[in-house]
Scaffold this motif. Structure first.
Motif, mmCIF file in Angstrom:
data_model
loop_
_atom_site.group_PDB
_atom_site.id
_atom_site.type_symbol
_atom_site.label_atom_id
_atom_site.label_comp_id
_atom_site.label_asym_id
_atom_site.label_seq_id
_atom_site.Cartn_x
_atom_site.Cartn_y
_atom_site.Cartn_z
ATOM 1 N N ILE A 259 0.832 -1.366 -0.144
ATOM 2 C CA ILE A 259 0.057 -0.078 -0.077
ATOM 3 C C ILE A 259 0.758 1.305 0.219
ATOM 4 C CG2 ILE A 259 -1.686 1.170 1.387
ATOM 5 C CD1 ILE A 259 -2.836 -1.401 2.438
ATOM 6 N N THR A 260 0.726 1.937 -1.196
ATOM 7 C CA THR A 260 1.620 3.094 -1.273
ATOM 8 C C THR A 260 0.676 4.622 -1.565
ATOM 9 O OG1 THR A 260 2.137 2.673 -3.402
ATOM 10 C CG2 THR A 260 3.759 1.779 -2.032
ATOM 11 N N TYR A 261 -0.521 4.419 -1.841
ATOM 12 C CA TYR A 261 -1.215 5.444 -2.274
ATOM 13 C C TYR A 261 -2.477 5.521 -1.452
ATOM 14 C CZ TYR A 261 -4.167 8.645 -5.155
ATOM 15 O OH TYR A 261 -4.672 9.662 -5.692
ATOM 16 N N GLY A 262 -2.776 6.769 -1.185
ATOM 17 C CA GLY A 262 -4.034 7.039 -0.429
ATOM 18 C C GLY A 262 -4.128 6.692 1.056
ATOM 19 N N ILE A 263 -2.827 6.564 1.670
ATOM 20 C CA ILE A 263 -2.902 6.079 2.972
ATOM 21 C C ILE A 263 -3.538 7.590 3.927
ATOM 22 C CG2 ILE A 263 -1.258 5.772 5.124
ATOM 23 C CD1 ILE A 263 0.546 4.467 2.984
ATOM 24 N N LEU A 264 -4.231 7.069 4.815
ATOM 25 C CA LEU A 264 -5.077 8.238 5.809
ATOM 26 C C LEU A 264 -4.063 8.290 6.978
ATOM 27 C CD1 LEU A 264 -8.609 7.085 5.072
ATOM 28 C CD2 LEU A 264 -7.094 8.938 3.702
ATOM 29 N N HIS A 265 -3.051 9.263 6.756
ATOM 30 C CA HIS A 265 -2.102 9.249 7.788
ATOM 31 C C HIS A 265 -2.590 9.780 9.404
ATOM 32 C CE1 HIS A 265 1.291 8.247 5.515
ATOM 33 N NE2 HIS A 265 0.895 9.048 4.490
ATOM 34 N N GLU A 266 -3.406 10.719 9.179
ATOM 35 C CA GLU A 266 -4.090 11.137 10.531
ATOM 36 C C GLU A 266 -4.892 10.014 11.117
ATOM 37 O OE1 GLU A 266 -6.145 14.829 9.969
ATOM 38 O OE2 GLU A 266 -4.413 16.045 9.319
ATOM 39 N N GLN A 267 -5.792 9.453 10.436
ATOM 40 C CA GLN A 267 -6.672 8.506 10.892
ATOM 41 C C GLN A 267 -5.702 7.259 11.557
ATOM 42 O OE1 GLN A 267 -7.228 10.220 8.212
ATOM 43 N NE2 GLN A 267 -9.390 9.881 7.485
ATOM 44 N N LEU A 268 -4.632 6.925 10.734
ATOM 45 C CA LEU A 268 -3.767 5.996 11.120
ATOM 46 C C LEU A 268 -3.089 6.081 12.415
ATOM 47 C CD1 LEU A 268 -2.433 2.943 10.746
ATOM 48 C CD2 LEU A 268 -0.793 4.255 9.141
ATOM 49 N N ARG A 269 -2.472 7.629 12.641
ATOM 50 C CA ARG A 269 -1.879 7.628 13.832
ATOM 51 C C ARG A 269 -2.953 7.981 15.101
ATOM 52 N NH1 ARG A 269 0.961 11.232 10.261
ATOM 53 N NH2 ARG A 269 -0.405 12.760 10.673
ATOM 54 N N ALA A 270 -4.023 8.338 14.690
ATOM 55 C CA ALA A 270 -5.052 8.442 15.854
ATOM 56 C C ALA A 270 -5.553 7.014 16.469
ATOM 57 C CB ALA A 270 -6.140 9.133 15.364
ATOM 58 N N LEU B 6 -3.432 4.266 16.291
ATOM 59 C CA LEU B 6 -2.387 3.601 16.695
ATOM 60 C C LEU B 6 -2.173 4.160 18.194
ATOM 61 C CD1 LEU B 6 0.094 3.299 14.002
ATOM 62 C CD2 LEU B 6 -1.183 1.384 14.873
ATOM 63 N N SER B 7 -2.431 5.543 18.451
ATOM 64 C CA SER B 7 -2.387 6.188 19.515
ATOM 65 C C SER B 7 -3.441 5.751 20.705
ATOM 66 C CB SER B 7 -2.633 7.705 19.422
ATOM 67 O OG SER B 7 -2.349 8.408 20.760
ATOM 68 N N ALA B 8 -4.453 5.460 19.982
ATOM 69 C CA ALA B 8 -5.582 5.052 21.019
ATOM 70 C C ALA B 8 -5.343 3.392 21.255
ATOM 71 C CB ALA B 8 -7.011 5.355 20.265
ATOM 72 N N GLY B 9 -4.880 2.831 20.387
ATOM 73 C CA GLY B 9 -4.785 1.300 20.746
ATOM 74 C C GLY B 9 -5.818 0.476 20.311
ATOM 75 N N PHE B 10 -6.866 0.922 19.694
ATOM 76 C CA PHE B 10 -7.862 0.158 19.129
ATOM 77 C C PHE B 10 -8.729 0.900 18.017
ATOM 78 C CE2 PHE B 10 -9.580 2.657 22.461
ATOM 79 C CZ PHE B 10 -10.960 2.941 21.974
ATOM 80 N N CYS B 11 -9.375 0.197 17.359
ATOM 81 C CA CYS B 11 -10.203 0.658 16.111
ATOM 82 C C CYS B 11 -10.928 -0.699 15.548
ATOM 83 C CB CYS B 11 -9.413 1.546 15.221
ATOM 84 S SG CYS B 11 -8.276 0.567 14.401
ATOM 85 N N ASN B 12 -11.832 -0.502 15.071
ATOM 86 C CA ASN B 12 -12.575 -1.583 14.389
ATOM 87 C C ASN B 12 -13.043 -1.282 12.957
ATOM 88 O OD1 ASN B 12 -13.953 -4.068 13.986
ATOM 89 N ND2 ASN B 12 -16.015 -3.125 14.464
ATOM 90 N N LYS B 13 -12.248 -2.053 11.953
ATOM 91 C CA LYS B 13 -12.407 -1.693 10.542
ATOM 92 C C LYS B 13 -12.476 -0.350 10.209
ATOM 93 C CE LYS B 13 -15.222 -5.886 10.049
ATOM 94 N NZ LYS B 13 -14.405 -6.844 9.346
ATOM 95 N N LEU B 14 -11.282 -0.016 10.565
ATOM 96 C CA LEU B 14 -11.205 1.627 10.340
ATOM 97 C C LEU B 14 -10.648 1.786 8.785
ATOM 98 C CD1 LEU B 14 -11.076 4.834 11.122
ATOM 99 C CD2 LEU B 14 -8.595 4.172 12.056
ATOM 100 N N VAL B 15 -10.969 2.496 7.982
ATOM 101 C CA VAL B 15 -10.479 2.767 6.602
ATOM 102 C C VAL B 15 -9.088 3.516 6.857
ATOM 103 C CG1 VAL B 15 -10.660 3.793 4.484
ATOM 104 C CG2 VAL B 15 -12.603 2.339 5.403
ATOM 105 N N VAL B 16 -7.817 3.033 6.450
ATOM 106 C CA VAL B 16 -6.769 3.625 6.647
ATOM 107 C C VAL B 16 -5.922 3.955 5.403
ATOM 108 C CG1 VAL B 16 -6.369 2.667 8.828
ATOM 109 C CG2 VAL B 16 -5.487 1.454 6.910
ATOM 110 N N ALA B 17 -6.568 3.474 4.144
ATOM 111 C CA ALA B 17 -6.164 3.730 2.966
ATOM 112 C C ALA B 17 -7.122 3.667 2.084
ATOM 113 C CB ALA B 17 -4.928 2.907 2.590
ATOM 114 N N GLN B 18 -7.406 4.796 1.196
ATOM 115 C CA GLN B 18 -8.249 4.787 0.253
ATOM 116 C C GLN B 18 -7.957 4.930 -1.186
ATOM 117 O OE1 GLN B 18 -12.150 4.538 0.840
ATOM 118 N NE2 GLN B 18 -11.756 4.323 -1.463
#
Length: 545
Positions: A120-131, A133-145
């Motif tokens: 995966i090299t295109y469309g990575i949603l960096h802000e959502q991904l960092r948030a 990883l910081s929270a430590g949990f998420c459920n089926k969060l789109v991290v690349a579009q």
């Protein structure tokens, strides 16, 4: 890690396995163990970050209630964080699910590595991904579009007839306009624009999360409909549909049809005066005061009142032609006319009354002609199929070759003029030619005088002017010669042909004037059927045998 408490409850943590064991030592007089007490003891020693389940804790509490001897049980464990990275089959979306760690290690580095490993090299949603990883949990969060392809825009077809309709409705409020002149039927001429085709716009390719191209869906380049009868794309602009025949346009899917035949119920104020290059069919009547200027044929199923029809083709009136003489002043030797038909070919009517009808070829009146002017370049026939009709009563009837009728004139000695042997239009044509001849002769005379003046006064003219004047004199002299020959030929055509005749089936009444060529014969008494024609320069009437 070994934890001690002065109470009967103690904990032991095995760092190797990550398991937390609880031990209950029954003590006389000490309250029994409860779930609340157990959880509070774990919280006091910072053990609630481990993974535990209430069902396991409750099982330990129940065992402790009946215990007589110390009991020990694993009640919690250390767990590292977990994650799953799901990539959709179309490579347009990547979704991350994070399970938080329980006393163990988070998998942030592993998540980043997994994203890289998935390409995966295109469309990575960096802000959502960092948030996440910081929270430590998420459920089926789109991290690349990925970028979806832009849909193509199909060809569009825009009718231009609305502009024509606006022209019909656009009237100068200050102008004095007859209501009959306000056209109410949408008609087009050859070359008129009918529809504009807006070509399709191709879609833009998209990009998937691996950087690959996602092709836009192709779209068909739809042309104008094949059903565009009477219209075709312009040679200069293939996306512009124009009329190739005059007619009445109808919008169809992806095109316009042009019907070269205009069908109307009546010609009245609802249609306005008609000016049309094609053929017109009237299912009803042409009402008083209306005008029709038609390039093709005219067919009227009803009657023509005090109206005017000018046609480049033939005219057929299945009813009759009825002019109104009220309010119309007749000149000497003519009849009051308030209904006019002019055809470059032939005219056929059921009957005619107070009508002016002229045709370059033939005129056929199936019934009677009363107080009419009939002019034909070839033949006129009044009465066909019914022996009780075919009366020419009053008016003026002229044809170049033949006039046929059952009866001419009336017992009341109504003045009726019938003429053959001369082209009804020839005198007018000769007059026009003679006027042109006179103008050219006068111009030639002025040019000759000018040329003579230059010869006497050479200093007044340059060589170029002398040459120009000489050329003009030669050209005018030639034009005068040609016009003189044309006038002479036309005048020769005025001589009555020997075959020109007037054929009467039943009777010619007193008061009728028969003309053949330049000869005139006033009928002094009633005659039976017969044929009038020239014989040795005089009109001779041969009775019917």
């Amino acid at each position: 890690m070994n934890q001690a408490t002065p109470q009967p409850l103690s904990f032991a943590f095995d760092r190797a396995s990550g398991e937390l064991s609880a031990t209950w030592q029954p003590v006389q007089g000490f309250p029994p163990l409860t779930l609340a007490f157990l959880k509070q003891a774990m919280a006091d020693q910072g053990l609630t970050k481990l993974f535990f389940q209430d069902s396991v804790l409750n099982a330990f509490v129940r065992k402790a209630e009946d215990a007589k001897e110390p009991i020990t049980q694993v009640i919690a464990e250390r767990r590292d964080g977990e994650f799953s990275l799901e990539v959709d089959d179309d490579l347009m979306t990547a979704s991350l699910t994070l399970v938080p760690p329980y006393g163990g290690r988070a998998k942030s580095v592993e998540v980043v590595n997994a994203i890289r490993a998935a390409g995966i090299t295109y469309g990575i949603l960096h802000e959502q991904l960092r948030a996440a990883l910081s929270a430590g949990f998420c459920n089926k969060l789109v991290v690349a579009q990925g970028l979806m392809p832009t849909p193509a825009e199909p060809a569009r077809f825009e009718s231009l007839l609305e502009e024509k309709e606006e022209e019909l409705a656009d009237i100068d409020e200050d102008a004095v306009v007859s209501y009959a002149d306000m056209g109410h039927i949408l008609l087009v001429k050859v070359g008129d624009p009918l529809m504009r085709r807006i070509p399709p716009v191709p879609g833009q390719d998209g990009i998937d999360i691996r950087g690959g191209k996602v092709p836009a869906r192709p779209i068909a380049d739809v042309p104008f409909s094949k059903e565009c009868i009477g219209a075709e794309p312009s040679e200069e602009d293939p996306d512009l549909l124009v009329a190739i025949v005059p007619g009445q346009p109808t919008v169809i899917k992806n095109g316009v049809k042009v019907n070269p035949v205009l069908d109307v119920e009546n010609v009245d104020l609802s249609t306005g005066n008609l000016s049309f290059e094609g053929t017109v069919r009237v299912s009803g009547d042409v009402l008083t005061g209306m005008k029709m200027n038609v390039g093709g044929d005219v067919v009227v199923n009803g009657t023509v009142e005090a109206a005017e029809i000018v046609a480049g083709g033939s005219v057929t009136v299945k009813g009759g032609v009825i002019g109104h003489t009220e309010g119309v002043t007749a000149q000497a030797g003519t009849t009051s006319i308030a209904s006019r038909i002019s055809s470059q070919k032939s005219v056929q009517v059921m009957f005619a009354e107070s009508a002016h009808i002229e045709a370059a070829e033939d005129i056929l009146v199936l019934g009677n002609a009363r107080h009419c002017e009939l002019l034909a370049g070839n033949e006129i026939t009044v009465g066909k199929g019914n022996p009780r009709t075919g009366h020419i009563i009053g008016g003026r009837v002229e044809a170049t070759n033949i006039i046929r009728a059952n009866v001419i004139g009336a017992p009341t000695t109504t003045h009726t003029r019938v003429q053959v042997g001369l082209d009804p239009y020839l005198e007018e044509k000769i007059a026009i030619k003679e006027q042109e001849y006179t103008r050219k002769v006068a111009e030639l005379d002025r040019t000759i005088k000018q040329q003579s003046y230059y010869k006497l006064n050479p200093e007044k003219a340059t060589p170029e002017l002398l040459h120009e004047t000489s050329d003009k004199r030669k050209a005018l002299a030639y034009e005068v010669k040609v016009l003189l020959e044309e006038v002479s030929q036309m005048k020769e055509g005025m001589v009555a042909a020997e075959d020109a005749r007037i054929i009467v089936a039943k009777a010619v009444h007193e008061g009728t004037e028969l003309r053949i060529g330049h000869e005139v014969w006033p009928v002094q008494s009633d005659l039976g059927g017969g044929t009038a024609q020239l014989f040795e320069g005089d009109i001779r009437y041969n009775p019917k045998k």
